[in-house]
Design a protein around this motif. Structure first.
Motif, PDB file in Angstrom:
ATOM      1  N   THR A 239     -26.569  13.483 -18.567  1.00  0.00           N
ATOM      2  CA  THR A 239     -26.365  14.804 -19.163  1.00  0.00           C
ATOM      3  C   THR A 239     -25.626  14.638 -20.480  1.00  0.00           C
ATOM      4  O   THR A 239     -24.576  13.996 -20.534  1.00  0.00           O
ATOM      5  N   VAL A 240     -26.191  15.220 -21.546  1.00  0.00           N
ATOM      6  CA  VAL A 240     -25.616  15.051 -22.881  1.00  0.00           C
ATOM      7  C   VAL A 240     -25.386  16.422 -23.516  1.00  0.00           C
ATOM      8  O   VAL A 240     -26.317  17.223 -23.620  1.00  0.00           O
ATOM      9  N   TYR A 241     -24.155  16.684 -23.913  1.00  0.00           N
ATOM     10  CA  TYR A 241     -23.820  17.850 -24.731  1.00  0.00           C
ATOM     11  C   TYR A 241     -23.692  17.351 -26.162  1.00  0.00           C
ATOM     12  O   TYR A 241     -22.856  16.473 -26.444  1.00  0.00           O
ATOM     13  N   GLU A 242     -24.483  17.887 -27.058  1.00  0.00           N
ATOM     14  CA  GLU A 242     -24.462  17.395 -28.434  1.00  0.00           C
ATOM     15  C   GLU A 242     -24.722  18.529 -29.407  1.00  0.00           C
ATOM     16  O   GLU A 242     -25.345  19.530 -29.067  1.00  0.00           O
ATOM     17  N   ASP A 243     -24.214  18.329 -30.632  1.00  0.00           N
ATOM     18  CA  ASP A 243     -24.394  19.299 -31.706  1.00  0.00           C
ATOM     19  C   ASP A 243     -25.153  18.587 -32.824  1.00  0.00           C
ATOM     20  O   ASP A 243     -24.747  17.492 -33.235  1.00  0.00           O
ATOM     21  N   PRO A 244     -26.229  19.173 -33.338  1.00  0.00           N
ATOM     22  CA  PRO A 244     -27.007  18.484 -34.366  1.00  0.00           C
ATOM     23  C   PRO A 244     -26.197  18.078 -35.594  1.00  0.00           C
ATOM     24  O   PRO A 244     -26.554  17.108 -36.277  1.00  0.00           O
ATOM     25  N   ARG A 245     -25.083  18.781 -35.886  1.00  0.00           N
ATOM     26  CA  ARG A 245     -24.267  18.425 -37.066  1.00  0.00           C
ATOM     27  C   ARG A 245     -23.122  17.476 -36.719  1.00  0.00           C
ATOM     28  O   ARG A 245     -22.379  17.065 -37.620  1.00  0.00           O
ATOM     29  N   CYS A 246     -22.970  17.143 -35.464  1.00  0.00           N
ATOM     30  CA  CYS A 246     -21.834  16.331 -35.022  1.00  0.00           C
ATOM     31  C   CYS A 246     -22.057  14.863 -35.386  1.00  0.00           C
ATOM     32  O   CYS A 246     -23.007  14.236 -34.900  1.00  0.00           O
TER      33      CYS A 246
ATOM     34  N   SER B 258     -23.800  24.303 -30.701  1.00  0.00           N
ATOM     35  CA  SER B 258     -23.797  24.593 -32.146  1.00  0.00           C
ATOM     36  C   SER B 258     -22.425  25.071 -32.625  1.00  0.00           C
ATOM     37  O   SER B 258     -22.339  25.925 -33.499  1.00  0.00           O
ATOM     38  N   PHE B 259     -21.369  24.492 -32.087  1.00  0.00           N
ATOM     39  CA  PHE B 259     -20.038  24.998 -32.421  1.00  0.00           C
ATOM     40  C   PHE B 259     -19.546  24.535 -33.793  1.00  0.00           C
ATOM     41  O   PHE B 259     -18.614  25.106 -34.338  1.00  0.00           O
ATOM     42  N   ILE B 260     -20.179  23.509 -34.373  1.00  0.00           N
ATOM     43  CA  ILE B 260     -19.699  23.033 -35.683  1.00  0.00           C
ATOM     44  C   ILE B 260     -19.958  24.078 -36.767  1.00  0.00           C
ATOM     45  O   ILE B 260     -19.194  24.177 -37.726  1.00  0.00           O
ATOM     46  N   ASP B 261     -20.995  24.867 -36.616  1.00  0.00           N
ATOM     47  CA  ASP B 261     -21.196  25.975 -37.562  1.00  0.00           C
ATOM     48  C   ASP B 261     -19.977  26.886 -37.560  1.00  0.00           C
ATOM     49  O   ASP B 261     -19.542  27.367 -38.606  1.00  0.00           O
TER      50      ASP B 261
END
Length: 287
Positions: free
Chosen positions: A90-97, A128-131
């Motif tokens: 299981t991977v939680y990831e942000d495209p901008r991270c 998408s929390f980096i936005d």
């Protein structure tokens, strides 16, 4: 006492009485205004609370639509690989991270290999929390584009391309959706009018928001968050650092005595009609 003095004292008493009456009237009006003000403040506060509650209710965490093959409660998880594999990553990831980019670039070949061997099933939570942290739209647009790629059956290939071409975190390059569409040209078969429309219209915007709300409630606070069969393994699994070799070792250890999952091209990315895994993605699959 002369008549003149009595008249003077009476006049003074009357004047004082009149002044006291005027002052009492002022005090009464002031008190009334204070009461009215307090009531208005209470009403305004109540209205504000009501607005906040209403706003909270109106921003539902249930998406209007989810990409094809998405799994889990409210279909917020994109699966990749054979659903009947004995282990789940299981991977939680942000495209901008940037850490997510580093993780994907280092581990994607190993993860792909484990999936193709029927050993591993991946569940992706595209947050998408980096936005919100840095400002911009790149995370949300990137997450939506990944959902669009899932619709087309090219999630894994586009996922790899996206992270290989990830811009610096402080550069919100993917606010420009044309860059996400241009990257699709590196995935044969993905660059279609349907994909372009999906990206340009932000088709899965509500889904992206729902995934982020789910992440906010999860208790996890950073990306990448990586779990093997529900156990955190990034950056360490116990006392061991995560490395491609260690990931293979941990998966093999977890899979001992269990049957491997279905292999083949179909396992690389679920078909749009996939009904795999309507279960909690954080729980290991039953063998």
């Amino acid at each position: 006492m002369s008549e003149k003095n009595r008249d003077g004292k009476r006049t003074a008493r009357e004047r004082m009485k009149e002044e006291r009456a005027v002052q009492e009237a002022k005090d009464a009006r002031k008190k009334k205004l204070l009461v009215i003000g307090a009531v208005l403040v209470v009403l305004a506060g109540a209205a504000g609370i009501g607005f906040a509650v209403q706003s909270s209710r109106s921003s539902s965490d249930t998406p209007k639509a989810a990409p094809a093959g998405a799994i889990g409660p409210k279909n917020l998880v994109i699966p990749d690989g054979p659903a009947n594999a004995p282990s789940t990553l299981t991977v939680y990831e942000d495209p901008r991270c940037p850490a997510c980019g580093a993780f994907e670039r280092e581990f994607a070949p190993t993860i792909d290999q484990l999936q193709d061997q029927g050993k591993l099933y991946n569940n992706y939570h595209i947050v998408s929390f980096i936005d919100r942290h840095d400002g911009g739209k790149g995370s949300k647009n990137g997450a939506n584009a990944l959902a669009c790629a899932q619709d087309a059956g090219y999630f894994r290939a586009y996922h790899d391309v996206l992270y290989k071409n990830q811009p610096d975190e402080t550069v919100d390059a993917w606010k420009d959706k044309s860059q996400l569409i241009a990257l699709a040209k590196q995935v044969p078969g993905l660059d279609t009018p349907a994909f372009e429309s999906c990206v340009n219209t932000n088709k899965y915007g509500s889904w992206v928001s729902a995934v982020e709300q789910d992440f906010d409630k999860s208790g996890y606070t950073s990306t990448p968050t990586v779990l093997l069969n529900g156990k955190p393994i990034y950056p360490k699994n116990g006392n061991e650092d995560i490395t491609p070799d260690n990931l293979v070792k941990w998966v093999n250890e977890a899979n001992q005595g269990k049957s491997l999952g279905t292999t083949g091209n179909a396992s690389a990315s679920p078909a749009p009609t996939s009904t795999a895994g309507e279960t909690d993605p954080n729980q290991p699959p039953t063998s």
